[in-house]
Design a protein around this motif. Structure first.
Motif, PDB file in Angstrom:
ATOM      1  N   GLU A  98      -0.544   3.294  -3.184  1.00 41.84           N
ATOM      2  CA  GLU A  98      -1.723   4.113  -2.905  1.00 41.84           C
ATOM      3  C   GLU A  98      -1.426   5.606  -3.068  1.00 41.84           C
ATOM      4  OE1 GLU A  98      -4.787   2.970  -2.429  1.00 41.84           O
ATOM      5  OE2 GLU A  98      -4.043   0.915  -2.608  1.00 41.84           O
ATOM      6  N   ASP A  99      -2.415   6.345  -3.540  1.00 40.74           N
ATOM      7  CA  ASP A  99      -2.272   7.786  -3.757  1.00 40.74           C
ATOM      8  C   ASP A  99      -2.001   8.552  -2.463  1.00 40.74           C
ATOM      9  OD1 ASP A  99      -2.680   7.495  -6.468  1.00 40.74           O
ATOM     10  OD2 ASP A  99      -4.836   7.884  -6.337  1.00 40.74           O
ATOM     11  N   GLU A 137       0.826  -1.210   0.000  1.00 39.82           N
ATOM     12  CA  GLU A 137       0.000   0.000   0.000  1.00 39.82           C
ATOM     13  C   GLU A 137       0.859   1.259   0.000  1.00 39.82           C
ATOM     14  OE1 GLU A 137      -2.785  -0.177   3.220  1.00 39.82           O
ATOM     15  OE2 GLU A 137      -4.010  -1.675   2.213  1.00 39.82           O
TER      16      GLU A 137
END
Length: 101
Positions: free
Chosen positions: A67-68, A63
């Motif tokens: 993930e952004d 993650e």
């Protein structure tokens, strides 16, 4: 743990090795290791908890890399290697039966 279950758990260690060799992405390692554990259909809650303790940090490292909301300064290759070692060692111990239940 039945021999067929131990075999599936042992494949998690192989998946970690494949990732380190560059033939398996981190995403695929996370998916495959969870899939192998689920396929082993382990009912022992201690073993299930142990798995989550070593698998969740690997998922967390994925993650952080995908993930952004993550920030580059949060990503640590050293941390990834540590959690991969933990997952691999757990899988080897469980698959060979060297951990007491």
């Amino acid at each position: 743990m039945e021999p067929w279950q131990a075999e599936l758990i042992g494949r998690i260690a192989v998946a970690v090795d494949d990732h380190r060799a560059g033939s398996l992405s981190l995403r695929k390692l996370v998916e495959d290791s969870r899939g192998l554990f689920d396929a082993a259909d382990i009912s022992d809650n201690i073993i299930r908890s142990e798995f989550l303790v070593v698998w969740a940090p690997v998922d967390g490292e994925l993650e952080l890399r995908t993930e952004d909301w993550s920030r580059p300064e949060w990503v640590s290759d050293e941390c990834l290697e540590t959690v991969l070692d933990d997952l691999r060692n757990w899988a080897l111990q469980r698959s060979t039966g060297s951990v007491t239940q």
